[in-house]
Enzyme design. Structure first.
Site, PDB file in Angstrom:
ATOM      1  N   GLU A 100      36.930  33.837  49.195  1.00 24.14           N
ATOM      2  CA  GLU A 100      36.855  35.028  50.045  1.00 24.14           C
ATOM      3  C   GLU A 100      35.466  35.654  50.036  1.00 24.14           C
ATOM      4  OE1 GLU A 100      39.864  37.860  48.959  1.00 24.14           O
ATOM      5  OE2 GLU A 100      41.468  36.451  49.402  1.00 24.14           O
ATOM      6  N   CYS A 116      29.390  40.793  50.833  1.00 23.27           N
ATOM      7  CA  CYS A 116      29.748  40.646  49.428  1.00 23.27           C
ATOM      8  C   CYS A 116      30.171  39.195  49.226  1.00 23.27           C
ATOM      9  CB  CYS A 116      30.894  41.612  49.117  1.00 23.27           C
ATOM     10  SG  CYS A 116      31.503  41.477  47.445  1.00 23.27           S
ATOM     11  N   CYS A 123      37.623  33.164  38.456  1.00 24.55           N
ATOM     12  CA  CYS A 123      36.620  33.600  37.485  1.00 24.55           C
ATOM     13  C   CYS A 123      37.151  33.391  36.076  1.00 24.55           C
ATOM     14  CB  CYS A 123      36.296  35.077  37.693  1.00 24.55           C
ATOM     15  SG  CYS A 123      35.070  35.695  36.519  1.00 24.55           S
ATOM     16  N   CYS A 127      38.562  39.812  33.287  1.00 23.06           N
ATOM     17  CA  CYS A 127      38.644  41.260  33.045  1.00 23.06           C
ATOM     18  C   CYS A 127      40.049  41.733  33.441  1.00 23.06           C
ATOM     19  CB  CYS A 127      37.590  41.997  33.853  1.00 23.06           C
ATOM     20  SG  CYS A 127      35.929  41.429  33.462  1.00 23.06           S
ATOM     21  N   CYS A 130      40.928  43.246  37.063  1.00 20.71           N
ATOM     22  CA  CYS A 130      40.360  42.574  38.239  1.00 20.71           C
ATOM     23  C   CYS A 130      41.312  41.500  38.765  1.00 20.71           C
ATOM     24  CB  CYS A 130      39.023  41.949  37.849  1.00 20.71           C
ATOM     25  SG  CYS A 130      38.319  40.900  39.119  1.00 20.71           S
ATOM     26  N   CYS A 349      36.162  46.147  45.712  1.00 16.90           N
ATOM     27  CA  CYS A 349      35.805  45.547  44.425  1.00 16.90           C
ATOM     28  C   CYS A 349      37.035  45.186  43.615  1.00 16.90           C
ATOM     29  CB  CYS A 349      35.029  46.540  43.561  1.00 16.90           C
ATOM     30  SG  CYS A 349      33.388  46.846  44.131  1.00 16.90           S
TER      31      CYS A 349
END
Ligand code: SAH
Ligand code: SF4
Length: 358
Positions: A100, A116, A123, A127, A130, A349
């Site tokens: 994305e 962005c 990932c 975290c 997230c 975010c």
């Protein structure tokens, strides 16, 4: 020469720097300037067919067509925010994987927009607040796949009703950029090349969760791009919980790397801090943050947490955000509250995950 291979057969020229293109031209018995023309077609004009490169000799174009390719992902889904015009794209890559990116037209009607971009599929950092972190890690993106996110955004802006062009690029999509270091740095250099899309160096932000070796290495690259470090806590115990990478690179090591970065580049770092209700938003946390940021002359971006449907993590109240901000100001730390974009399409975010899974 480093030009990424596609399917092990064809060289994907979208991953090539100007030096790579010159080498390629020379290899194919063409003068150097043909390499520069090739680079301009690919990275400035965004052309994807060699036959459209009308100022190149036909025999050179034919040879390129036989031996090389220019990969462009397919737009598999697209959502536009009714609230602020933010567009989220789901791109399908050559191997079928999806990633994305988010396009944010500026609200000043200048025609500028910020893209962005993602640097990885998923990932590995994980975290806890997230959405990308919760989907695990699939693979790194190639230079071509990173750049394609920018070029597709630019193309969409040229064709749409509301026009825009890409003026800023932030590496704040999926993934930890410094765990895909070489591809990210090469992408930066190509984005900044005056013969290419020519994005101003200071209009590019690389955001890291605090991967210390990456910060140290980037300090030596001679780049003017902005470095952002996602802090979220200035206490090791709390940060270990929120950003697991802290267990390997604790705050002391991070501070040292940031200080080295400051010295080496003369550039200030930005700390990002997502404010999570009752977790990291007390005035005591703000004091710890001020103590950490002040000696490094860092700016702070406060991001009231975006919803990721996790019961334990809610955004801080406006009153708490204001109180937190005041402590920073009182302690001489410059801070801004980042305006939320695209949250109605899960494009803000930390909300990036596959559209198809939603
Ligand atoms: N992996 C890199 C860059 C991508 S994340 C990094 O972590 O820095 C971009 C920013 O969004 C980071 O500061 C990240 O911590 C923050 N973020 C992640 N989840 C969020 C959420 N739910 N709400 C607000 N910000 C979030
Ligand atoms: Fe990865 Fe950044 Fe999300 Fe952490 S915040 S899981 S480093 S993308």
């Amino acid at each position: 020469m480093f030009i990424e291979m596609v399917s092990g057969l064809l060289r994907d020229l979208r991953s090539g720097s100007i030096e790579d293109m010159v080498d390629l031209a020379l290899d194919m018995d063409q003068p150097r300037f043909r390499g520069i023309q090739l680079f301009r077609w690919i990275h400035k004009s965004g052309v994807t067919s060699f036959m459209d490169m009308t100022n190149l000799p036909l025999e050179f174009r034919m040879r390129l067509r036989e031996e090389c390719s220019i990969q462009e992902p397919v737009i598999a889904a697209r959502r536009q925010s009714a609230a602020d015009g933010t567009v989220k794209l789901l791109l399908q890559l050559a191997d079928g994987e999806k990633v994305e990116s988010v396009i944010m037209p500026h609200e000043d009607n200048s025609g500028r927009c910020t893209v962005c971009v993602s640097s990885q599929i998923g990932c590995p950092v994980g975290c806890v607040f997230c959405a990308t972190g919760s989907m695990g890690f699939t693979r790194n993106l190639s230079v071509s796949e990173i750049l394609s996110q920018v070029y597709l955004a630019d193309k969409l802006g040229m064709n749409g009703r509301k026009r825009w062009y890409v003026s800023n690029v932030v590496f704040m999509g999926m993934g930890e950029p410094f765990l895909n270091y070489e591809a990210v740095i090469k992408s930066l250099r190509i984005l900044m090349d005056s013969q290419g899309i020519n994005i101003g160096q200071r209009r590019i932000v690389v955001s890291t969760a605090g991967y210390v070796p990456g910060i140290m290495k980037m300090a030596g690259e001679g780049l003017q791009a902005v470095l952002a470090v996602s802090l979220h806590a200035a206490d090791n115990g709390l940060r270990n919980r929120l950003v697991p990478l802290n267990r390997k690179y604790p705050l002391e090591a991070l501070a040292e790397a940031c200080s080295y970065y400051n010295e080496k580049t003369g550039r200030r770092i930005t700390f990002e801090y997502a404010l999570i209700n009752n977790i990291n938003d007390s005035t005591e946390c703000a004091r710890q943050l001020a103590k950490f940021a002040e000696p490094l002359s860092a700016n702070v971006n406060l991001i009231p947490l975006n919803d990721v449907s996790h019961v334990d993590y809610r955004r801080s109240s406006n009153t708490q955000v204001a109180a937190f901000m005041k402590v920073l100001e009182d302690n001489g730390v410059e801070a801004v509250i980042r305006k939320e974009r695209g949250s109605d399409i899960a494009g803000a975010c930390g909300q990036l995950r596959l559209l198809l899974k939603e």
